[in-house]
Design a protein around this motif. Sequence first.
Motif, PDB file in Angstrom:
ATOM      1  N   UNK A  97       0.826  -1.203   0.000  1.00  0.00           N
ATOM      2  CA  UNK A  97       0.000   0.000   0.000  1.00  0.00           C
ATOM      3  C   UNK A  97       0.860   1.253   0.000  1.00  0.00           C
ATOM      4  N   UNK A  98       2.104   1.104   0.372  1.00  0.00           N
ATOM      5  CA  UNK A  98       3.058   2.203   0.460  1.00  0.00           C
ATOM      6  C   UNK A  98       3.929   2.295  -0.803  1.00  0.00           C
ATOM      7  N   UNK A 106      12.645   4.636  -1.955  1.00  0.00           N
ATOM      8  CA  UNK A 106      13.255   3.361  -1.593  1.00  0.00           C
ATOM      9  C   UNK A 106      12.871   2.912  -0.190  1.00  0.00           C
ATOM     10  N   UNK A 107      13.691   2.056   0.368  1.00  0.00           N
ATOM     11  CA  UNK A 107      13.420   1.494   1.687  1.00  0.00           C
ATOM     12  C   UNK A 107      13.965   2.385   2.803  1.00  0.00           C
ATOM     13  N   UNK A 108      14.027   3.671   2.569  1.00  0.00           N
ATOM     14  CA  UNK A 108      14.508   4.609   3.580  1.00  0.00           C
ATOM     15  C   UNK A 108      13.370   4.946   4.543  1.00  0.00           C
ATOM     16  N   UNK A 109      13.692   5.729   5.552  1.00  0.00           N
ATOM     17  CA  UNK A 109      12.672   6.144   6.519  1.00  0.00           C
ATOM     18  C   UNK A 109      11.600   6.999   5.852  1.00  0.00           C
ATOM     19  N   UNK A 110      11.999   7.831   4.923  1.00  0.00           N
ATOM     20  CA  UNK A 110      11.028   8.659   4.197  1.00  0.00           C
ATOM     21  C   UNK A 110      10.117   7.773   3.346  1.00  0.00           C
ATOM     22  N   UNK A 111      10.684   6.806   2.663  1.00  0.00           N
ATOM     23  CA  UNK A 111       9.905   5.919   1.806  1.00  0.00           C
ATOM     24  C   UNK A 111       8.938   5.041   2.579  1.00  0.00           C
ATOM     25  N   UNK A 112       9.245   4.746   3.828  1.00  0.00           N
ATOM     26  CA  UNK A 112       8.384   3.899   4.658  1.00  0.00           C
ATOM     27  C   UNK A 112       7.331   4.695   5.420  1.00  0.00           C
ATOM     28  N   UNK A 113       7.282   5.999   5.214  1.00  0.00           N
ATOM     29  CA  UNK A 113       6.338   6.858   5.917  1.00  0.00           C
ATOM     30  C   UNK A 113       4.906   6.439   5.606  1.00  0.00           C
ATOM     31  N   UNK A 114       4.073   6.412   6.626  1.00  0.00           N
ATOM     32  CA  UNK A 114       2.674   5.995   6.479  1.00  0.00           C
ATOM     33  C   UNK A 114       1.846   6.978   5.648  1.00  0.00           C
ATOM     34  N   UNK A 115       2.314   8.208   5.467  1.00  0.00           N
ATOM     35  CA  UNK A 115       1.582   9.178   4.655  1.00  0.00           C
ATOM     36  C   UNK A 115       1.512   8.761   3.193  1.00  0.00           C
ATOM     37  N   UNK A 116       2.420   7.902   2.772  1.00  0.00           N
ATOM     38  CA  UNK A 116       2.403   7.447   1.384  1.00  0.00           C
ATOM     39  C   UNK A 116       1.331   6.400   1.131  1.00  0.00           C
ATOM     40  N   UNK A 117       0.584   6.023   2.174  1.00  0.00           N
ATOM     41  CA  UNK A 117      -0.590   5.167   1.963  1.00  0.00           C
ATOM     42  C   UNK A 117      -1.707   5.958   1.286  1.00  0.00           C
ATOM     43  N   UNK A 118      -1.760   7.244   1.574  1.00  0.00           N
ATOM     44  CA  UNK A 118      -2.867   8.075   1.087  1.00  0.00           C
ATOM     45  C   UNK A 118      -2.996   8.107  -0.435  1.00  0.00           C
ATOM     46  N   UNK A 119      -1.899   8.256  -1.216  1.00  0.00           N
ATOM     47  CA  UNK A 119      -2.087   8.239  -2.675  1.00  0.00           C
ATOM     48  C   UNK A 119      -2.667   6.922  -3.188  1.00  0.00           C
TER      49      UNK A 119
END
Length: 141
Positions: A97-98, A106-119
């Motif tokens: 979902x992310x 990528x698999x960085x902390x920014x890339x794993x952020x839960x806010x990227x579920x929204x798109x």
Amino acid sequence: MLYGTFNIVISVIFILLVVIMNTVKPIINDLLNPNFPLETRQIFFLSILMLVLGILFEIYAIEKARLHRYSLIGAISFFFSIFMTIAITYIIIKYSLNWVGIQLFGQTEIGQNKWFYLPSIAYLGYSIFNVYYSFSLMNSQ
């Protein structure tokens, strides 16, 4: 016709952003972090699907005004919107979902952020709405 225009404008904006991002990708990687892959293939693919659906909605409006083969265009838009829903579902299942965050950062902390579920959730909801909308267009008499 307004909804078709909305789809076309939004998809063209996304396509332009993808093209710009791919053009300046080396500069962004130098400035931010070379570990960010900044992959945009799925975003580009989904934007193309949105563009085609917007064009189909425009054609439907024109054909409806002419009273000529509009039910066929409605059926094509319905099946295409089902394809869009299947495509985003496949991307979500394949990448998670992310997927937007992972593709861009990528698999960085920014890339794993839960806010990227929204798109992902928004696009899936948008695709389901398009199925409903195109179904109602297909059945309008």
